[in-house]
Design an enzyme around this catalytic site. Structure first.
Site, short mmCIF file in Angstrom:
data_model
loop_
_atom_site.label_atom_id
_atom_site.label_comp_id
_atom_site.label_asym_id
_atom_site.label_seq_id
_atom_site.Cartn_x
_atom_site.Cartn_y
_atom_site.Cartn_z
N VAL A 63 0.82 -1.23 0.00
CA VAL A 63 0.00 0.00 0.00
C VAL A 63 0.85 1.27 0.00
CG1 VAL A 63 -1.97 -1.14 1.12
CG2 VAL A 63 -0.33 0.15 2.53
N SER A 141 -6.67 2.86 16.48
CA SER A 141 -6.17 2.35 17.76
C SER A 141 -6.45 3.36 18.86
CB SER A 141 -4.66 2.13 17.65
OG SER A 141 -4.07 2.03 18.94
N TYR A 154 3.24 5.97 15.64
CA TYR A 154 2.02 5.17 15.50
C TYR A 154 0.80 6.02 15.87
CZ TYR A 154 -1.03 1.05 15.88
OH TYR A 154 -2.04 0.13 15.72
N ALA A 155 0.90 6.74 17.00
CA ALA A 155 -0.22 7.58 17.45
C ALA A 155 -0.56 8.63 16.40
CB ALA A 155 0.13 8.24 18.78
N ALA A 156 0.48 9.25 15.84
CA ALA A 156 0.25 10.29 14.82
C ALA A 156 -0.43 9.69 13.59
CB ALA A 156 1.58 10.94 14.43
N SER A 157 0.02 8.50 13.21
CA SER A 157 -0.56 7.88 12.00
C SER A 157 -2.04 7.53 12.22
CB SER A 157 0.23 6.63 11.59
OG SER A 157 0.05 5.57 12.51
N LYS A 158 -2.36 7.02 13.39
CA LYS A 158 -3.76 6.62 13.65
C LYS A 158 -4.64 7.83 13.94
CE LYS A 158 -3.29 2.13 13.15
NZ LYS A 158 -3.90 1.41 12.01
N ILE A 187 -5.28 -6.35 20.98
CA ILE A 187 -5.81 -7.51 20.27
C ILE A 187 -4.67 -8.50 20.08
CG2 ILE A 187 -7.11 -8.30 18.23
CD1 ILE A 187 -8.56 -6.02 19.76
N1 LIG Z 1 -3.18 -5.92 17.39
C1 LIG Z 1 -3.52 -4.84 18.09
O1 LIG Z 1 -3.47 -4.82 19.34
C2 LIG Z 1 -3.97 -3.59 17.37
C3 LIG Z 1 -4.39 -2.51 18.16
C4 LIG Z 1 -4.82 -1.36 17.53
C5 LIG Z 1 -4.84 -1.28 16.14
N2 LIG Z 1 -4.39 -2.34 15.40
C6 LIG Z 1 -4.42 -2.19 13.95
O2 LIG Z 1 -5.06 -3.30 13.36
C7 LIG Z 1 -4.57 -3.49 12.03
C8 LIG Z 1 -4.20 -4.95 11.83
O3 LIG Z 1 -3.14 -5.26 12.72
P1 LIG Z 1 -2.82 -6.73 13.26
O4 LIG Z 1 -2.83 -6.66 14.73
O5 LIG Z 1 -3.66 -7.74 12.54
O6 LIG Z 1 -1.29 -6.83 12.84
P2 LIG Z 1 -0.49 -7.84 11.91
O7 LIG Z 1 0.91 -7.35 11.92
O8 LIG Z 1 -0.76 -9.24 12.30
O9 LIG Z 1 -1.17 -7.61 10.47
C9 LIG Z 1 -0.89 -6.47 9.70
C10 LIG Z 1 -0.92 -6.91 8.25
O10 LIG Z 1 -0.68 -5.74 7.43
C11 LIG Z 1 0.23 -6.13 6.41
N3 LIG Z 1 0.97 -4.97 5.91
C12 LIG Z 1 1.92 -4.25 6.55
N4 LIG Z 1 2.41 -3.32 5.74
C13 LIG Z 1 1.76 -3.43 4.55
C14 LIG Z 1 1.86 -2.77 3.31
N5 LIG Z 1 2.76 -1.80 3.11
N6 LIG Z 1 1.03 -3.14 2.29
C15 LIG Z 1 0.13 -4.15 2.47
N7 LIG Z 1 0.02 -4.84 3.62
C16 LIG Z 1 0.83 -4.49 4.65
C17 LIG Z 1 1.17 -7.12 7.10
O11 LIG Z 1 1.91 -7.89 6.16
C18 LIG Z 1 0.18 -7.92 7.92
O12 LIG Z 1 -0.36 -9.00 7.20
C19 LIG Z 1 -3.39 -2.52 11.88
O13 LIG Z 1 -3.82 -1.35 11.21
C20 LIG Z 1 -3.04 -2.19 13.31
O14 LIG Z 1 -2.42 -0.94 13.44
C21 LIG Z 1 -3.96 -3.49 15.98
#
Ligand SMILES: NC(=O)c1ccc[n+]([C@@H]2O[C@H](COP(=O)([O-])OP(=O)(O)OC[C@H]3O[C@@H](n4cnc5c(N)ncnc54)[C@H](O)[C@@H]3O)[C@@H](O)[C@H]2O)c1
Length: 246
Positions: A63, A141, A154-158, A187
């Protein structure tokens, strides 16, 4: 008689859906009748998307690349004619939680590129193909609004993603498209695999429900937002955090 599946006939794109939360969303959406395309930087070796009874296509897409996103959008539209539901889920964080003085320029850029600019790129590429009842779901998040040390980038991006959610809800509302953010607590996914046991215990202890969320907890809320039940919800931040924000 069994209820009609909630996304029957709908077409969805889930970014970063190779594993974790995105995979759970893709599986649930497909099980509810959607034809799902996953855009994933690193498709996993285990071809889990071929197992279900629903239709899931895995497409290798970064992406952060405007050209890759443009081509993937063209492929998705050639395959299905339109995209009804977009889940901007691709995201990453930094394992070592650098305070400001240790945050490298490339780290800041990388997180903004994936988590924020990635969502802009993907949404813009698919916008012409979203129908009048289209849905955009941004995965955010609680760190967007909490001052957690070591989380500047991370905070800035979200926080940026949540700002976009409000603006896009206004911009796309007149077309009938809803835009919402799902705001996650802790999560259990590989993103958190690098946390120390103490930090993990501390976060769970601060979560009102005293457990980490599962990817399926998140997927069910995304299903609600993608379904007809959420037709009049837009510009919202929906917490899915077990009470961690309280
Ligand atoms: N796990 C948590 O506690 C939590 C908390 C808050 C927010 N989030 C958000 O939830 C979303 C999913 O996270 P997750 O916990 O499943 O993490 P994860 O790392 O298991 O999954 C993230 C996925 O995004 C893919 N990815 C990363 N960069 C990419 C790119 N440039 N192009 C395409 N795909 C890309 C990775 O390969 C991976 O499959 C994220 O946006 C994360 O910030 C997660």
């Amino acid at each position: 008689m069994k209820d009609r599946r909630r996304l029957e006939g709908r077409v969805a794109v889930v970014t970063g859906g190779g594993r974790g939360i995105g995979r759970a969303i893709a599986r649930l959406f497909a099980g509810e009748g959607a034809r799902v395309t996953v855009w994933e930087l690193a498709p996993p070796a285990e071809r889990w998307w071929e197992e279900g009874r629903g239709e899931i296509t895995m497409d290798e897409v970064d992406v952060t690349s405007a050209e890759a996103v443009r081509q993937a959008a063209a492929r998705a539209v050639a395959r299905h004619g339109r995209v009804d539901v977009l889940v901007n889920n691709a995201g990453c964080n930094l394992w070592h939680q650098p305070h400001l003085e240790d945050l490298a320029e490339e780290e800041l850029q990388r997180l903004l590129e994936v988590n924020l600019h990635g969502a802009v790129r993907v949404t813009r590429a698919l916008l012409p193909h979203l129908p009048a009842d289209g849905r955009v779901i941004n995965i955010s998040s609680i760190l967007a609004t909490q001052g957690f040390p070591g989380q500047s980038a991370y905070a800035a991006s979200k926080a940026g993603l949540e700002a976009l959610t409000r603006v896009w809800a206004r911009e796309l509302g007149p077309r009938g498209i809803t835009v919402n953010a799902v705001v996650l607590g802790f999560i259990d996914t590989e993103m958190n695999a690098g946390l120390t046991p103490e930090l993990r215990r501390g976060v769970v202890a601060r979560t009102a429900l005293r457990r980490p969320g599962t990817p399926e907890d998140v997927a069910r809320v995304c299903l609600f937002l993608a379904s007809a039940d959420a037709a009049f919800i837009t510009g919202a931040r929906l917490p899915v955090d077990g009470g961690l924000r309280l």
